[in-house]
Design a protein around this motif. Structure first.
Motif, PDB file in Angstrom:
ATOM      1  N   ASP A   1     -12.236  30.662  54.391  1.00  0.00           N
ATOM      2  CA  ASP A   1     -13.519  30.733  53.682  1.00  0.00           C
ATOM      3  C   ASP A   1     -14.621  30.036  54.477  1.00  0.00           C
ATOM      4  O   ASP A   1     -15.760  30.524  54.543  1.00  0.00           O
ATOM      5  CB  ASP A   1     -13.388  30.080  52.299  1.00  0.00           C
ATOM      6  CG  ASP A   1     -12.560  30.912  51.335  1.00  0.00           C
ATOM      7  OD1 ASP A   1     -12.340  32.111  51.627  1.00  0.00           O
ATOM      8  OD2 ASP A   1     -12.129  30.372  50.297  1.00  0.00           O
ATOM      9  N   ALA A   2     -14.286  28.889  55.091  1.00  0.00           N
ATOM     10  CA  ALA A   2     -15.294  28.168  55.870  1.00  0.00           C
ATOM     11  C   ALA A   2     -15.743  28.988  57.073  1.00  0.00           C
ATOM     12  O   ALA A   2     -16.941  29.029  57.401  1.00  0.00           O
ATOM     13  CB  ALA A   2     -14.728  26.822  56.322  1.00  0.00           C
ATOM     14  N   ALA A   3     -14.797  29.649  57.748  1.00  0.00           N
ATOM     15  CA  ALA A   3     -15.157  30.484  58.899  1.00  0.00           C
ATOM     16  C   ALA A   3     -16.031  31.657  58.456  1.00  0.00           C
ATOM     17  O   ALA A   3     -17.000  32.024  59.143  1.00  0.00           O
ATOM     18  CB  ALA A   3     -13.894  30.985  59.586  1.00  0.00           C
ATOM     19  N   LEU A   4     -15.707  32.249  57.317  1.00  0.00           N
ATOM     20  CA  LEU A   4     -16.514  33.370  56.817  1.00  0.00           C
ATOM     21  C   LEU A   4     -17.945  32.931  56.500  1.00  0.00           C
ATOM     22  O   LEU A   4     -18.879  33.725  56.618  1.00  0.00           O
ATOM     23  CB  LEU A   4     -15.870  33.960  55.562  1.00  0.00           C
ATOM     24  CG  LEU A   4     -14.550  34.712  55.782  1.00  0.00           C
ATOM     25  CD1 LEU A   4     -13.882  35.035  54.456  1.00  0.00           C
ATOM     26  CD2 LEU A   4     -14.792  35.998  56.580  1.00  0.00           C
TER      27      LEU A   4
ATOM     28  N   LEU B   1     -15.128  38.645  60.597  1.00  0.00           N
ATOM     29  CA  LEU B   1     -14.783  37.705  61.644  1.00  0.00           C
ATOM     30  C   LEU B   1     -14.517  38.477  62.924  1.00  0.00           C
ATOM     31  O   LEU B   1     -14.082  39.633  62.872  1.00  0.00           O
ATOM     32  CB  LEU B   1     -13.545  36.889  61.271  1.00  0.00           C
ATOM     33  CG  LEU B   1     -13.662  35.867  60.145  1.00  0.00           C
ATOM     34  CD1 LEU B   1     -12.306  35.239  59.861  1.00  0.00           C
ATOM     35  CD2 LEU B   1     -14.697  34.789  60.458  1.00  0.00           C
ATOM     36  N   LYS B   2     -14.741  37.823  64.057  1.00  0.00           N
ATOM     37  CA  LYS B   2     -14.500  38.440  65.354  1.00  0.00           C
ATOM     38  C   LYS B   2     -13.510  37.574  66.130  1.00  0.00           C
ATOM     39  O   LYS B   2     -13.651  36.350  66.192  1.00  0.00           O
ATOM     40  CB  LYS B   2     -15.798  38.570  66.138  1.00  0.00           C
ATOM     41  CG  LYS B   2     -15.640  39.226  67.507  1.00  0.00           C
ATOM     42  CD  LYS B   2     -16.974  39.395  68.187  1.00  0.00           C
ATOM     43  CE  LYS B   2     -16.821  39.955  69.603  1.00  0.00           C
ATOM     44  NZ  LYS B   2     -16.084  41.229  69.615  1.00  0.00           N
ATOM     45  N   LEU B   3     -12.500  38.225  66.728  1.00  0.00           N
ATOM     46  CA  LEU B   3     -11.518  37.498  67.523  1.00  0.00           C
ATOM     47  C   LEU B   3     -12.145  37.028  68.835  1.00  0.00           C
ATOM     48  O   LEU B   3     -12.926  37.760  69.464  1.00  0.00           O
ATOM     49  CB  LEU B   3     -10.309  38.383  67.819  1.00  0.00           C
ATOM     50  CG  LEU B   3      -9.472  38.814  66.609  1.00  0.00           C
ATOM     51  CD1 LEU B   3      -8.353  39.747  67.043  1.00  0.00           C
ATOM     52  CD2 LEU B   3      -8.901  37.600  65.892  1.00  0.00           C
TER      53      LEU B   3
ATOM     54  N   VAL C   1      -4.526  33.103  66.494  1.00  0.00           N
ATOM     55  CA  VAL C   1      -5.791  33.660  66.975  1.00  0.00           C
ATOM     56  C   VAL C   1      -6.945  32.708  66.688  1.00  0.00           C
ATOM     57  O   VAL C   1      -6.903  31.896  65.768  1.00  0.00           O
ATOM     58  CB  VAL C   1      -6.070  35.041  66.345  1.00  0.00           C
ATOM     59  CG1 VAL C   1      -4.962  36.024  66.704  1.00  0.00           C
ATOM     60  CG2 VAL C   1      -6.215  34.942  64.831  1.00  0.00           C
ATOM     61  N   THR C   2      -7.988  32.872  67.492  1.00  0.00           N
ATOM     62  CA  THR C   2      -9.215  32.104  67.337  1.00  0.00           C
ATOM     63  C   THR C   2     -10.319  33.079  66.958  1.00  0.00           C
ATOM     64  O   THR C   2     -10.430  34.158  67.548  1.00  0.00           O
ATOM     65  CB  THR C   2      -9.581  31.399  68.658  1.00  0.00           C
ATOM     66  OG1 THR C   2      -8.461  30.624  69.097  1.00  0.00           O
ATOM     67  CG2 THR C   2     -10.781  30.494  68.488  1.00  0.00           C
ATOM     68  N   CYS C   3     -11.135  32.738  65.965  1.00  0.00           N
ATOM     69  CA  CYS C   3     -12.169  33.669  65.543  1.00  0.00           C
ATOM     70  C   CYS C   3     -13.362  32.936  64.939  1.00  0.00           C
ATOM     71  O   CYS C   3     -13.293  31.740  64.630  1.00  0.00           O
ATOM     72  CB  CYS C   3     -11.604  34.702  64.556  1.00  0.00           C
ATOM     73  SG  CYS C   3     -10.732  33.994  63.168  1.00  0.00           S
ATOM     74  N   ALA C   4     -14.441  33.685  64.797  1.00  0.00           N
ATOM     75  CA  ALA C   4     -15.675  33.135  64.240  1.00  0.00           C
ATOM     76  C   ALA C   4     -16.456  34.262  63.597  1.00  0.00           C
ATOM     77  O   ALA C   4     -16.222  35.445  63.866  1.00  0.00           O
ATOM     78  CB  ALA C   4     -16.506  32.463  65.328  1.00  0.00           C
ATOM     79  N   SER C   5     -17.392  33.898  62.733  1.00  0.00           N
ATOM     80  CA  SER C   5     -18.212  34.896  62.051  1.00  0.00           C
ATOM     81  C   SER C   5     -19.277  35.445  62.998  1.00  0.00           C
ATOM     82  O   SER C   5     -19.719  34.757  63.920  1.00  0.00           O
ATOM     83  CB  SER C   5     -18.895  34.273  60.834  1.00  0.00           C
ATOM     84  OG  SER C   5     -19.888  33.349  61.253  1.00  0.00           O
ATOM     85  N   PRO C   6     -19.714  36.687  62.796  1.00  0.00           N
ATOM     86  CA  PRO C   6     -20.808  37.231  63.612  1.00  0.00           C
ATOM     87  C   PRO C   6     -22.069  36.376  63.540  1.00  0.00           C
ATOM     88  O   PRO C   6     -22.801  36.260  64.530  1.00  0.00           O
ATOM     89  CB  PRO C   6     -21.030  38.622  63.004  1.00  0.00           C
ATOM     90  CG  PRO C   6     -19.712  38.985  62.391  1.00  0.00           C
ATOM     91  CD  PRO C   6     -19.146  37.695  61.881  1.00  0.00           C
ATOM     92  N   ALA C   7     -22.345  35.771  62.386  1.00  0.00           N
ATOM     93  CA  ALA C   7     -23.543  34.930  62.261  1.00  0.00           C
ATOM     94  C   ALA C   7     -23.468  33.730  63.189  1.00  0.00           C
ATOM     95  O   ALA C   7     -24.449  33.367  63.843  1.00  0.00           O
ATOM     96  CB  ALA C   7     -23.704  34.477  60.809  1.00  0.00           C
ATOM     97  N   LEU C   8     -22.298  33.095  63.257  1.00  0.00           N
ATOM     98  CA  LEU C   8     -22.130  31.947  64.153  1.00  0.00           C
ATOM     99  C   LEU C   8     -22.255  32.382  65.609  1.00  0.00           C
ATOM    100  O   LEU C   8     -22.896  31.706  66.434  1.00  0.00           O
ATOM    101  CB  LEU C   8     -20.779  31.287  63.908  1.00  0.00           C
ATOM    102  CG  LEU C   8     -20.502  30.014  64.708  1.00  0.00           C
ATOM    103  CD1 LEU C   8     -21.422  28.880  64.250  1.00  0.00           C
ATOM    104  CD2 LEU C   8     -19.045  29.587  64.577  1.00  0.00           C
TER     105      LEU C   8
ATOM    106  N   HIS D   1     -24.770  31.305  69.000  1.00  0.00           N
ATOM    107  CA  HIS D   1     -24.165  30.581  70.112  1.00  0.00           C
ATOM    108  C   HIS D   1     -23.734  31.473  71.270  1.00  0.00           C
ATOM    109  O   HIS D   1     -23.469  30.986  72.367  1.00  0.00           O
ATOM    110  CB  HIS D   1     -22.935  29.793  69.644  1.00  0.00           C
ATOM    111  CG  HIS D   1     -23.247  28.662  68.726  1.00  0.00           C
ATOM    112  ND1 HIS D   1     -23.559  28.842  67.392  1.00  0.00           N
ATOM    113  CD2 HIS D   1     -23.301  27.315  68.944  1.00  0.00           C
ATOM    114  CE1 HIS D   1     -23.780  27.664  66.829  1.00  0.00           C
ATOM    115  NE2 HIS D   1     -23.632  26.716  67.742  1.00  0.00           N
ATOM    116  N   GLY D   2     -23.589  32.778  71.043  1.00  0.00           N
ATOM    117  CA  GLY D   2     -22.932  33.625  72.027  1.00  0.00           C
ATOM    118  C   GLY D   2     -21.435  33.445  71.912  1.00  0.00           C
ATOM    119  O   GLY D   2     -20.951  32.622  71.133  1.00  0.00           O
ATOM    120  N   ALA D   3     -20.671  34.220  72.660  1.00  0.00           N
ATOM    121  CA  ALA D   3     -19.207  34.120  72.597  1.00  0.00           C
ATOM    122  C   ALA D   3     -18.696  33.251  73.738  1.00  0.00           C
ATOM    123  O   ALA D   3     -19.142  33.396  74.882  1.00  0.00           O
ATOM    124  CB  ALA D   3     -18.587  35.508  72.676  1.00  0.00           C
TER     125      ALA D   3
END
Length: 307
Positions: free
Chosen positions: A230-233, A255-257, A164-171, A175-177
C-alpha cells in the motif's frame, strides 16, 4: 508417574528450548512441567537436561533418550491415527500454514475446493509471515518460500519465486528510474521493521554473479507485506517484495519493476510435511490437489508475471 506423559513433556521442552516456552505451548503450569520432567530423571537415574546461560540443552544421555522417546511417540500417534481410520479414509482435521498474502490468494481457493470434495475433513489454515514450527504448532503441512534448512521434513518442490524491486509511476516521474542498485541509496524506500530483516537489500551483478549488498534509506518501515504494498502504491518509496505480492499491481501498471537484471536468484518454493512413515490420507489427498495446482500457478507467474 505416567511415563508416556512424561516422555511427551520432555520432548516438548527439548523442542521449545525452555520450560517456560513449553509451558505456554502446552498450557501446562510451569511447576507441573518441571516436576514431571524431574520425576522422569529420577526414574531414569540420569540427568537429561542441563541449563546454559541462554537456554536448556540436552545431556548426552538426554539426546539419546529424547530421540528414542520421539520415535515411540510418533509410532503411538501413527497407530492411533490408523485405528481412527485416517489411513483408510480421508477424515479428521488438517492444519496448513502459509505466508499471509500467498495463503489468502493461492492456498485458500484450494482449501475451499478441498473441503467441498472431502466433507469429513476440517481444515485450520494458519496464515503467518513467520515460519511456524510444524511439531510445536501442530501443523501438518506448510508452504515455504526460501531455502530450506537440513531437517527430517519431507519437501515437495512446486516452483520458484522472484524477489523484485518496484515503485509507483508517480515516484519514478519525480526521480527517474535507477540504472544500478547503488543508486537506491539516494531514494526513499519502504522497508520491513522486523528483527530478522537484513540491514540492506541484496542484488546480483548480471555478468559476474557477484553479490551486491546495498544499504537503503527507509523513509517508512512497516511490519506487513500488505502495508509495504500500500505504501509503494501511494508513492512513498521503492519497495522490495516477492513477485506474487506485487503481480496484480504491476499488471494494472500501478507499480513498475526496477533493476530486473540485478535480481538475486529466485527462491525455491516447497510444500513440506513431517516425515512420519505412512502419510494420513487427508494429507495425501491435499498434497495431490495442491502440488500440481500451485506448480502451475507459480510457473505461470514466472513466465508471464501475471497472478
Amino acid at each position: 508417574m505416567d511415563r508416556f506423559e512424561a516422555m511427551s513433556l520432555l520432548v516438548a521442552v527439548s523442542d521449545a528450548g525452555s520450560f517456560s516456552a513449553a509451558s505456554r505451548a502446552l498450557k501446562v503450569p510451569l511447576a507441573t512441567l518441571s516436576r514431571k520432567v524431574g520425576e522422569l530423571e529420577t526414574l531414569l537415574g540420569a540427568r537429561v537436561l542441563m541449563r546454559t546461560t541462554r537456554r536448556l540443552a540436552l545431556t548426552d544421555a538426554g539426546l539419546a533418550y529424547v530421540a528414542a522417546a520421539r520415535r515411540i511417540l510418533e509410532q503411538v500417534e501413527e497407530a492411533e491415527r490408523e485405528v481412527a481410520g485416517e489411513f483408510t479414509s480421508p477424515k479428521g482435521q488438517l492444519v496448513i500454514t502459509a505466508p499471509v498474502m500467498f495463503g489468502r490468494r493461492h492456498v485458500l481457493p484450494l482449501v475451499a475446493e478441498f473441503l467441498a470434495d472431502f466433507p469429513h475433513i476440517d481444515v485450520r489454515l494458519l496464515l503467518a509471515d513467520r515460519n511456524l514450527h510444524l511439531a510445536e504448532d501442530h501443523v501438518d503441512m506448510a508452504v515455504r518460500i526460501g531455502a530450506l534448512p537440513d531437517s527430517a521434513l519431507v519437501a515437495t518442490r512446486i516452483g520458484t519465486m522472484r524477489l523484485v524491486t518496484c515503485a509507483s509511476p508517480a515516484l519514478l516521474a519525480g526521480h527517474g528510474a535507477p540504472a544500478r542498485p547503488e543508486a537506491l541509496g539516494a531514494w526513499p524506500c519502504v522497508a520491513f521493521d522486523m528483527p530478522s530483516a537484513p540491514p540492506g537489500w541484496r542484488f546480483r551483478e548480471p555478468e559476474t554473479g557477484a553479490i551486491l549488498d546495498i544499504p537503503v534509506r527507509p523513509r517508512l518501515s512497516v511490519t506487513t507485506t500488505e502495508a509495504a504494498l500500500d505504501a509503494a502504491l501511494r508513492g512513498i518509496g521503492v519497495v522490495r517484495l516477492l513477485q506474487y505480492q506485487v503481480a496484480e499491481a504491476v499488471a494494472r501498471r500501478e507499480l513498475k519493476l526496477l533493476l530486473e537484471e540485478f535480481e538475486p536468484e529466485p527462491a525455491p518454493v516447497h510444500l513440506i510435511h513431517a516425515a512420519r512413515g505412512q502419510m494420513p490420507l487427508k494429507m495425501r489427498r491435499f498434497l495431490d490437489l495442491a502440488a500440481p495446482r500451485l506448480r502451475t500457478t507459480l510457473a505461470r507467474l514466472a513466465e508471464t508475471g501475471l497472478p
